[in-house]
Design a protein around this motif. Structure first.
Motif, short mmCIF file in Angstrom:
data_model
loop_
_atom_site.label_atom_id
_atom_site.label_comp_id
_atom_site.label_asym_id
_atom_site.label_seq_id
_atom_site.Cartn_x
_atom_site.Cartn_y
_atom_site.Cartn_z
N ASP A 1 -2.43 10.24 3.42
CA ASP A 1 -3.92 9.97 3.59
C ASP A 1 -4.50 11.15 4.46
O ASP A 1 -4.36 10.89 5.58
CB ASP A 1 -4.22 8.44 4.16
CG ASP A 1 -5.46 7.95 4.52
OD1 ASP A 1 -6.18 8.54 3.97
OD2 ASP A 1 -5.39 6.83 5.20
N GLY B 1 -6.30 1.60 11.65
CA GLY B 1 -6.06 2.13 13.13
C GLY B 1 -6.47 0.94 14.25
O GLY B 1 -5.96 0.90 15.28
N GLU C 1 -9.46 3.76 2.27
CA GLU C 1 -8.88 3.91 0.70
C GLU C 1 -7.87 2.64 0.55
O GLU C 1 -7.80 2.17 -0.74
CB GLU C 1 -8.28 5.37 0.51
CG GLU C 1 -6.89 5.30 0.81
CD GLU C 1 -6.83 5.13 2.43
OE1 GLU C 1 -7.57 5.43 3.22
OE2 GLU C 1 -5.41 5.04 2.83
N ASP D 1 -11.99 7.45 3.68
CA ASP D 1 -10.83 7.06 4.53
C ASP D 1 -10.56 5.77 4.42
O ASP D 1 -9.53 5.14 4.78
CB ASP D 1 -11.17 7.69 5.91
CG ASP D 1 -9.69 7.91 6.72
OD1 ASP D 1 -8.77 7.86 5.76
OD2 ASP D 1 -9.72 8.04 7.75
N LYS E 1 0.88 -1.33 0.10
CA LYS E 1 -0.04 -0.01 -0.02
C LYS E 1 0.99 1.24 -0.05
O LYS E 1 1.55 1.51 0.96
CB LYS E 1 -0.85 -0.06 1.22
CG LYS E 1 -1.77 1.50 1.39
CD LYS E 1 -2.67 1.24 2.76
CE LYS E 1 -3.29 2.63 3.04
NZ LYS E 1 -3.98 2.65 4.25
N LYS F 1 -10.04 13.03 7.86
CA LYS F 1 -9.34 12.66 9.03
C LYS F 1 -9.29 14.19 10.22
O LYS F 1 -9.11 15.22 9.46
CB LYS F 1 -8.00 12.24 9.13
CG LYS F 1 -8.01 10.85 8.56
CD LYS F 1 -6.34 10.29 8.63
CE LYS F 1 -6.27 8.81 7.78
NZ LYS F 1 -7.07 7.86 8.73
N ASP G 1 1.55 6.34 5.33
CA ASP G 1 0.53 5.44 4.82
C ASP G 1 1.06 4.73 3.76
O ASP G 1 0.54 4.10 3.13
CB ASP G 1 -0.51 6.38 4.68
CG ASP G 1 -1.85 5.34 4.77
OD1 ASP G 1 -1.76 4.55 5.47
OD2 ASP G 1 -3.15 5.77 3.97
N1 BES Z 1 -4.06 4.57 6.90
C1 BES Z 1 -5.21 4.46 7.59
C2 BES Z 1 -4.97 3.57 8.89
C3 BES Z 1 -4.17 4.16 9.92
C4 BES Z 1 -4.69 5.13 10.73
C5 BES Z 1 -3.04 3.48 10.12
C6 BES Z 1 -3.99 5.41 12.02
C7 BES Z 1 -2.24 3.96 11.35
C8 BES Z 1 -2.69 4.83 12.04
C9 BES Z 1 -6.49 3.83 6.89
O1 BES Z 1 -6.44 4.32 5.42
C10 BES Z 1 -7.79 4.30 7.43
O2 BES Z 1 -7.86 5.40 7.67
N2 BES Z 1 -8.46 3.18 8.03
C11 BES Z 1 -9.76 3.54 8.70
C12 BES Z 1 -10.78 2.48 8.07
C13 BES Z 1 -12.06 2.79 8.62
C14 BES Z 1 -12.49 4.06 7.78
C15 BES Z 1 -12.85 1.71 8.22
C16 BES Z 1 -9.58 3.34 10.16
O3 BES Z 1 -8.71 2.56 10.43
O4 BES Z 1 -9.98 4.08 10.99
#
Ligand code: BES
Ligand code: MN
Ligand code: ZN
Length: 497
Positions: free
Chosen positions: A273, A380, A352, A350, A268, A280, A291
């Motif tokens: 992001d 997350g 993505e 988000d 990825k 966010k 990311d």
């Molecule tokens: N890149 C993020 C995941 C992430 C967040 C990794 C914080 C490390 C720290 C991913 O693209 C994301 O935003 N995921 C969301 C998914 C949700 C919207 C289903 C998440 O984890 O909140």
């Protein structure tokens, strides 16, 4: 940094420094005993006087120890001998390196590699000494006007091994350690770079550079227009809102017979992001430059494998894009058609990562892969579940999952498996498309993997969620280089057997 192995006596080393372990309480290691006996009890006297207890990570630097040929003897506390673990070993090596750097020894002979680490052989100890050293010396200072590097840094380290027959083993371990460090170093550099520099185009350029230098490497770049034409509707939904064009980056290493099926790694590569229209919150948003940690990890592993010239065929595919809000961004509610033909209702822009990955995972079918491993800072929820210690592992193939778990244990870059049961799949139900990109309340890491599993049915596949392990936050903010050691160890194991 130059590394060597040697098998010799500590008192006979003509060196700027000899590094010796001391266990708690006040127990000299074997090399320490040897120096003690030629110096007529010089070390044991100091210990008895209370100058050093042997607590983990404590140091004592000595000069002109009687009847030794080195300028200095550096004593390193190793903690209790029976607790001396992988982690403690790495800690004492790191401590030795920082102390040498601070005290002007530009070369040293290190006897810590002789210490007993439970269940670990010479090869492991030398390789991990090299990795721990390179890890400690890593600095990302490209954007600092003034460097705060040491004035007289260590340049050359010799690791001592107990017998002469260990020398060849040690030399091989150095080569491996250097290659893995080089890969991890590259991964850290790519991830630490700011998102205005390390954008999809930059990653593509970096891939091209690898192919120029090595005729076993091929590189192909597909840009947004080509991705759209090909039918990657999920990938292009993510990248359409950005000024910087998304890229699919393909790196191939032909290290074995062409009949041998390749190992395929998919990363990825969201170079920033923001969340897109599902923006966010602002706090720590800068960390979303990481990311693309999955992309950096597979890129670094590619570097390590090609550096060792392993006899494997390896394909790395990076789905590189930015996730930005704009008038052209995809919206919550949009429905897109993926390369696989399945449709997705985007309920949250988000989420993505799974959108770019699903199309990349369909794309790699064409390589007739032996296995496919994707690597992503995907959820997350994975940070909530496993923190910053373990990478999340989910797989549709038990043997592959076990090989990865074992590789992680061996190299200290560990993963932990989560279930991928069918019972979770319904969380992705959509009223309007084949699935949604949002898994609802519980088990966010699992439902994200469930989403990907719908695109990986044709091959053995594992997913590594590195959201908690790819970088550190806070004062020590920076990329870790994980999971380069894990992936490289897995490929090393595969190429040996
Ligand atoms: N890149 C993020 C995941 C992430 C967040 C990794 C914080 C490390 C720290 C991913 O693209 C994301 O935003 N995921 C969301 C998914 C949700 C919207 C289903 C998440 O984890 O909140
Ligand atoms: Mn996101
Ligand atoms: Zn993301």
């Amino acid at each position: 940094m130059e590394f060597n192995v040697k098998s010799g006596n500590p008192e006979k080393q003509r060196s700027a420094c000899v590094v010796i372990g001391v266990f708690e309480s006040r127990k000299l290691s074997q090399a320490g005993e040897q120096i003690d006996s030629v110096s007529e009890g010089y070390l044991s006297n100091l210990l008895r006087r209370g100058d050093m207890e042997g607590k983990l990570g404590k140091v004592l630097l000595l000069h002109n120890v009687p009847n030794t040929l080195s300028d200095r003897v550096l004593l390193i506390g190793c903690g209790k001998e029976r607790d001396f673990s992988d982690k403690h070993y790495q800690t004492v090596i790191a401590k030795a390196i920082t102390t040498l750097n601070e005290t002007g020894s530009m070369e040293a002979v290190c006897f810590l590699s002789e210490l007993n680490v439970k269940g670990r052989d010479t090869h492991w100890k030398v390789r991990h000494a090299v990795e721990a050293t390179q890890d400690t010396l890593y600095a990302f200072e490209e954007f600092k006007s003034k460097s705060d590097a040491a004035r007289r840094p260590v340049r050359r380290l010799v690791f001592n091994v107990t017998t002469r027959k260990d020398l060849a083993i040690g030399e091989k371990a150095i080569i491996e350690g250097l290659a893995i460090s080089k890969g991890a170093h590259k991964a850290r550099d790519l991830a630490n770079l700011p998102p205005n520099i390390a954008n999809p185009g930059y990653l593509a350029e970096q891939a091209k550079i690898l192919a120029i230098a090595n005729d076993k490497i091929e590189c192909k770049i597909l840009d947004e227009v080509e991705l759209k034409e090909m039918g990657m509707g999920a990938f292009t939904a993510v990248t359409q809102g950005s000024e910087n064009s998304g890229k699919l980056i393909i790196l191939k290493y032909n290290g074995a017979d062409s009949e041998q099926k390749p190992i395929v790694l998919v990363g990825k590569g969201i170079t920033f992001d923001s969340g897109g229209i599902s923006l966010k919150p602002g706090e720590r948003m800068d960390e979303m430059k990481y990311d693309m940690g999955g992309a950096a990890g597979v890129f670094g592993s590619f570097v390590a494998v090609t550096e060792m010239a392993l006899t494997v065929n390896l394909v790395v595919v990076i789905a590189a894009a930015e996730n930005m809000p704009s008038g052209n961004s995809c919206r919550p509610g949009d429905i897109v058609t993926t390369l696989s033909g399945q449709t997705v209702e985007i309920l949250n822009t988000d989420a993505e990562g799974r959108l770019v990955l699903c199309d990349a995972l369909t794309y790699v079918e064409r390589f007739d892969p032996d296995v496919v491993i994707d690597v992503a800072t995907l959820t997350g929820a994975c940070v909530v579940a496993l923190g910053d210690q373990a990478t999340g592992l989910l797989s549709n193939h038990n043997p592959l999952a076990h090989e990865l778990l074992n590789a992680g244990e061996l190299c200290g870059d560990r993963a932990w498996r989560l279930p991928l049961w069918d019972e979770y799949q319904h969380q992705l139900d959509s009223n309007f498309a084949d699935m949604s990109n949002l898994g609802g309340k519980g088990a966010g890491t699992i439902t994200a993997a469930c989403f990907l599993s719908r695109y990986t049915k044709k091959y053995h596949w594992a997913h590594l969620d590195i959201a908690g392990t790819a970088w550190k936050s806070g004062k020590q903010k920076g990329a870790t280089g994980r999971p380069v050691p894990l992936l490289t160890q897995y490929i090393l194991n595969r190429s040996n057997g």
